[in-house]
Structure formats: C-alpha cells, structure tokens
Write a protein that holds these residues in place. Sequence first.
Motif, PDB file in Angstrom:
ATOM      1  N   UNK A 264       0.833  -1.200   0.000  1.00  0.00           N
ATOM      2  CA  UNK A 264       0.000   0.000   0.000  1.00  0.00           C
ATOM      3  C   UNK A 264       0.872   1.256   0.000  1.00  0.00           C
ATOM      4  N   UNK A 265       0.359   2.360  -0.512  1.00  0.00           N
ATOM      5  CA  UNK A 265       1.104   3.621  -0.476  1.00  0.00           C
ATOM      6  C   UNK A 265       1.399   4.033   0.968  1.00  0.00           C
ATOM      7  N   UNK A 266       2.439   4.855   1.169  1.00  0.00           N
ATOM      8  CA  UNK A 266       2.726   5.311   2.524  1.00  0.00           C
ATOM      9  C   UNK A 266       1.525   6.052   3.107  1.00  0.00           C
ATOM     10  N   UNK A 267       1.396   5.977   4.390  1.00  0.00           N
ATOM     11  CA  UNK A 267       0.346   6.638   5.169  1.00  0.00           C
ATOM     12  C   UNK A 267      -1.011   5.947   5.097  1.00  0.00           C
TER      13      UNK A 267
ATOM     14  N   UNK B 248      -3.994   6.853   7.726  1.00  0.00           N
ATOM     15  CA  UNK B 248      -5.186   7.461   7.121  1.00  0.00           C
ATOM     16  C   UNK B 248      -6.414   6.598   7.373  1.00  0.00           C
ATOM     17  N   UNK B 249      -6.249   5.290   7.269  1.00  0.00           N
ATOM     18  CA  UNK B 249      -7.370   4.387   7.530  1.00  0.00           C
ATOM     19  C   UNK B 249      -7.860   4.559   8.968  1.00  0.00           C
ATOM     20  N   UNK B 250      -6.950   4.593   9.887  1.00  0.00           N
ATOM     21  CA  UNK B 250      -7.296   4.771  11.300  1.00  0.00           C
ATOM     22  C   UNK B 250      -8.079   6.072  11.499  1.00  0.00           C
ATOM     23  N   UNK B 251      -7.569   7.170  10.940  1.00  0.00           N
ATOM     24  CA  UNK B 251      -8.208   8.470  11.114  1.00  0.00           C
ATOM     25  C   UNK B 251      -9.568   8.543  10.426  1.00  0.00           C
ATOM     26  N   UNK B 252      -9.658   8.006   9.215  1.00  0.00           N
ATOM     27  CA  UNK B 252     -10.929   8.049   8.480  1.00  0.00           C
ATOM     28  C   UNK B 252     -11.967   7.159   9.151  1.00  0.00           C
TER      29      UNK B 252
ATOM     30  N   UNK C  38       4.288   8.861  11.959  1.00  0.00           N
ATOM     31  CA  UNK C  38       4.337   7.818  10.945  1.00  0.00           C
ATOM     32  C   UNK C  38       5.394   8.156   9.895  1.00  0.00           C
ATOM     33  N   UNK C  39       5.373   9.394   9.401  1.00  0.00           N
ATOM     34  CA  UNK C  39       6.343   9.806   8.389  1.00  0.00           C
ATOM     35  C   UNK C  39       7.770   9.678   8.879  1.00  0.00           C
TER      36      UNK C  39
ATOM     37  N   UNK D  71       1.315  12.803   2.837  1.00  0.00           N
ATOM     38  CA  UNK D  71       0.040  12.255   3.321  1.00  0.00           C
ATOM     39  C   UNK D  71      -1.157  12.887   2.625  1.00  0.00           C
ATOM     40  N   UNK D  72      -1.136  14.193   2.417  1.00  0.00           N
ATOM     41  CA  UNK D  72      -2.284  14.841   1.782  1.00  0.00           C
ATOM     42  C   UNK D  72      -2.432  14.363   0.347  1.00  0.00           C
TER      43      UNK D  72
END
Length: 104
Positions: A2-5, A9-13, A45-46, A56-57
Amino acid sequence: DAPPFTDVLHYLVQAHALLGRPSQRDLIGSVATGRGSGGAAIRVYGLAAGVSAGVAFDVFREYLERTLSTLDPNTRDGRRGIRARRSLLAAIESGAGATRHWGS
C-alpha cells in the motif's frame, strides 16, 4: 504494498466515519497541515517510515477513492464509511480543507 500513510489514514478516516471524531474539518486540516492530534500521528508515521509527512495529503484523496469500493453498503458501518468518504472527497474538491502548511 500500500502507499505510505495508508494505515494511519485508515485509522483516522474510520474514527471519523464510525465515531465522529475527528470532525471532517479537523481531519482534513490535520492531513493538510500536520496540526492537531491527527497531524501528530501523521508526523510520527512519516518519521518512522522515512517519508515526508507532506506526502500524506497527496495520498489522502487516493485512499478515499480506493477504499470506497471495499465497503459493504449492506451494513451500517459500510454505509457510514461510504458517506464519510464521499463527504470528505466533496469537501476536498470544494476546497473546504485547510490550506496546506507542511514544511512551513
């Protein structure tokens, strides 16, 4: 692969979609600027992954689009996830997210 982050991102979303926190504005702002608790998670994370947190954005929209088709519209959580992702995509498209400030 998977792409970085993707994980953070999954956790936050998912927290946004299922728990209502962070708010849409806070989530987009955190990913865009690195501020707030979501931004802190992205920065850490980064750092651990050796990837600029500003990436990330760029990955955020792709993550939202890619995961839409993985959700089951026949379940309550699936519907909530779909609604949240569509709403986040619309907000990003309309420019409702925070101005990016990574690296400033």
